[in-house]
Design a protein around this motif. Structure first.
Motif, PDB file in Angstrom:
ATOM      1  N   GLY A 184       0.799  -1.174  -0.123  1.00  0.00           N
ATOM      2  CA  GLY A 184       0.005  -0.065   0.071  1.00  0.00           C
ATOM      3  C   GLY A 184       0.634   1.234   0.077  1.00  0.00           C
ATOM      4  O   GLY A 184       0.188   2.491  -0.205  1.00  0.00           O
ATOM      5  N   GLU A 185       2.128   1.281   0.328  1.00  0.00           N
ATOM      6  CA  GLU A 185       2.920   2.272   0.187  1.00  0.00           C
ATOM      7  C   GLU A 185       3.390   2.454  -1.224  1.00  0.00           C
ATOM      8  O   GLU A 185       4.246   3.458  -1.297  1.00  0.00           O
ATOM      9  CB  GLU A 185       4.090   2.031   1.282  1.00  0.00           C
ATOM     10  N   GLY A 186       3.288   1.913  -2.008  1.00  0.00           N
ATOM     11  CA  GLY A 186       3.591   2.205  -3.468  1.00  0.00           C
ATOM     12  C   GLY A 186       4.856   2.031  -4.035  1.00  0.00           C
ATOM     13  O   GLY A 186       5.516   0.770  -3.489  1.00  0.00           O
ATOM     14  N   PHE A 187       5.226   2.733  -5.041  1.00  0.00           N
ATOM     15  CA  PHE A 187       6.598   2.377  -5.490  1.00  0.00           C
ATOM     16  C   PHE A 187       7.359   3.564  -5.858  1.00  0.00           C
ATOM     17  O   PHE A 187       6.821   4.640  -5.673  1.00  0.00           O
ATOM     18  CB  PHE A 187       6.166   2.068  -6.910  1.00  0.00           C
ATOM     19  N   TRP A 220      10.265   5.396  -8.542  1.00  0.00           N
ATOM     20  CA  TRP A 220      10.816   5.603  -9.692  1.00  0.00           C
ATOM     21  C   TRP A 220      12.153   6.091  -9.399  1.00  0.00           C
ATOM     22  O   TRP A 220      12.072   7.067  -8.908  1.00  0.00           O
ATOM     23  CB  TRP A 220       9.769   6.192 -10.824  1.00  0.00           C
ATOM     24  N   HIS A 258       6.112   9.191  -9.002  1.00  0.00           N
ATOM     25  CA  HIS A 258       5.381   8.548 -10.214  1.00  0.00           C
ATOM     26  C   HIS A 258       6.292   8.942 -11.487  1.00  0.00           C
ATOM     27  O   HIS A 258       7.154   9.869 -11.344  1.00  0.00           O
ATOM     28  CB  HIS A 258       4.150   9.379 -10.334  1.00  0.00           C
ATOM     29  N   LEU A 259       5.987   8.015 -12.602  1.00  0.00           N
ATOM     30  CA  LEU A 259       7.051   8.272 -13.677  1.00  0.00           C
ATOM     31  C   LEU A 259       6.905   9.730 -14.213  1.00  0.00           C
ATOM     32  O   LEU A 259       8.034  10.309 -14.537  1.00  0.00           O
ATOM     33  CB  LEU A 259       6.657   7.304 -14.736  1.00  0.00           C
ATOM     34  N   ILE A 269       7.389  -5.093 -16.888  1.00  0.00           N
ATOM     35  CA  ILE A 269       6.551  -5.086 -15.491  1.00  0.00           C
ATOM     36  C   ILE A 269       7.713  -5.390 -14.645  1.00  0.00           C
ATOM     37  O   ILE A 269       8.323  -6.510 -14.412  1.00  0.00           O
ATOM     38  CB  ILE A 269       5.788  -6.238 -15.418  1.00  0.00           C
ATOM     39  N   VAL A 270       8.231  -4.538 -13.695  1.00  0.00           N
ATOM     40  CA  VAL A 270       9.157  -4.425 -13.124  1.00  0.00           C
ATOM     41  C   VAL A 270       9.076  -4.695 -11.709  1.00  0.00           C
ATOM     42  O   VAL A 270      10.081  -4.811 -10.940  1.00  0.00           O
ATOM     43  CB  VAL A 270      10.105  -3.477 -13.558  1.00  0.00           C
ATOM     44  N   ALA A 271       7.832  -4.624 -11.064  1.00  0.00           N
ATOM     45  CA  ALA A 271       7.742  -4.618  -9.498  1.00  0.00           C
ATOM     46  C   ALA A 271       6.249  -4.928  -9.342  1.00  0.00           C
ATOM     47  O   ALA A 271       5.254  -4.565 -10.101  1.00  0.00           O
ATOM     48  CB  ALA A 271       7.724  -3.303  -9.101  1.00  0.00           C
ATOM     49  N   ASN A 272       5.955  -5.660  -8.345  1.00  0.00           N
ATOM     50  CA  ASN A 272       4.737  -6.025  -7.920  1.00  0.00           C
ATOM     51  C   ASN A 272       4.915  -6.536  -6.686  1.00  0.00           C
ATOM     52  O   ASN A 272       5.714  -6.810  -5.855  1.00  0.00           O
ATOM     53  CB  ASN A 272       4.213  -7.243  -9.022  1.00  0.00           C
ATOM     54  N   ARG A 273       3.429  -6.505  -6.097  1.00  0.00           N
ATOM     55  CA  ARG A 273       3.254  -7.030  -4.683  1.00  0.00           C
ATOM     56  C   ARG A 273       2.014  -7.519  -4.594  1.00  0.00           C
ATOM     57  O   ARG A 273       0.847  -7.014  -5.129  1.00  0.00           O
ATOM     58  CB  ARG A 273       3.314  -5.738  -3.499  1.00  0.00           C
TER      59      ARG A 273
END
Lengths: 142, 103
Positions: free
Chosen positions: B16-19, B21, B37-38, B94-98
């Motif tokens: 939930g804390e996100g990603f 870039w 964000h990108l 696709i480089v990241a997932n949770r």
């Protein structure tokens, strides 16, 4: 930037620039026990204008059920350089395939897949339901 | 001048804390930038690179980092085999997932 199409399916791949999807669209998933894997993939098509090509675009996926978010996937799509000789009004269609087979859910009911490109520039939601197989049974006609 | 900007993404913190870039460049050793964000990363990096180089005409070539474990999901660069083809190559990563994994 627009999300031209998006659907849930059994599997999706991209080969030689073309999107291949198998077994879709899916709107109901039958699972006898919880927690359970969703066993689905997302096939989506983004349309890009000439000035949106050549740079990567953020594509965020999230799936939530009535309880909480069960998956977050972040990726990017990058088209090649702008076309040298674009036709009037021509956009580039960028296929996207995201396997979500490993995503599990812990609740029956409505689920929502949200897709967001470039932090809200384009958005789409797909609603689907995870149900117990007993709900497949047709009601008695008396 | 031309500056190639390598872009990465990673999951951060708890679910939930996100990603995050982040970007780096072999053409500008020591440069790096990060954003949630990108689009923000692209905008901030462009401004920073122009300030560092002192050149408003700098050409920034962003590239997603494909040297990760999911690189096989990239679209092959071979020419289309059929008579129906997209207008231009499109690369996906696709480089990241949770995910909540099933028991």
């Amino acid at each position: 930037m627009e999300i031209e199409a998006a659907l849930l399916c059994d599997a999706a791949t991209i080969r030689e620039g073309l999107l291949h999807f198998l077994g879709g669209p899916i709107s109901r998933i039958w699972r006898p026990t919880m927690p359970a894997p969703l066993g689905i993939a997302v096939a989506a098509i983004l349309s890009m204008s000439q000035d949106e090509m050549g740079i990567p675009h953020e594509v965020a996926f999230s799936i939530r059920n009535d309880e909480h978010v069960i998956a977050e996937v972040m990726g990017a799509v990058q088209a090649g350089a702008p076309l040298a000789n674009p036709e009037p009004g021509e956009v580039v269609l960028a296929p996207t395939a995201v396997p979500l087979h490993g995503v599990g859910t812990d609740a029956y009911g409505r689920h929502v897949l949200s897709i967001s490109v470039d932090h809200g520039v384009a958005e789409r939601e797909i609603h689907f339901w995870v149900l117990h197989p007993q709900e497949r049974q047709l009601p008695s006609l008396g | 001048m031309t500056v190639v900007l390598k872009i990465h993404v990673e999951a951060v913190g708890a679910p939930g804390e996100g990603f995050v870039w982040w970007a780096e460049s072999d053409d500008l050793p020591g440069f790096n930038g990060a954003a949630d964000h990108l689009p923000d990363l692209m905008r901030q990096s462009t401004e920073a690179i122009k300030e560092i180089t002192g050149d408003d005409d700098v050409e920034i070539v962003p590239q997603m980092n494909f040297d990760d474990e999911d690189s096989e999901r990239r679209q092959p660069s071979s020419p289309a085999a059929s008579d129906s083809a997209p207008a231009t190559p499109v690369r996906q990563v696709i480089v990241a997932n949770r995910m909540l994994e099933p028991a």
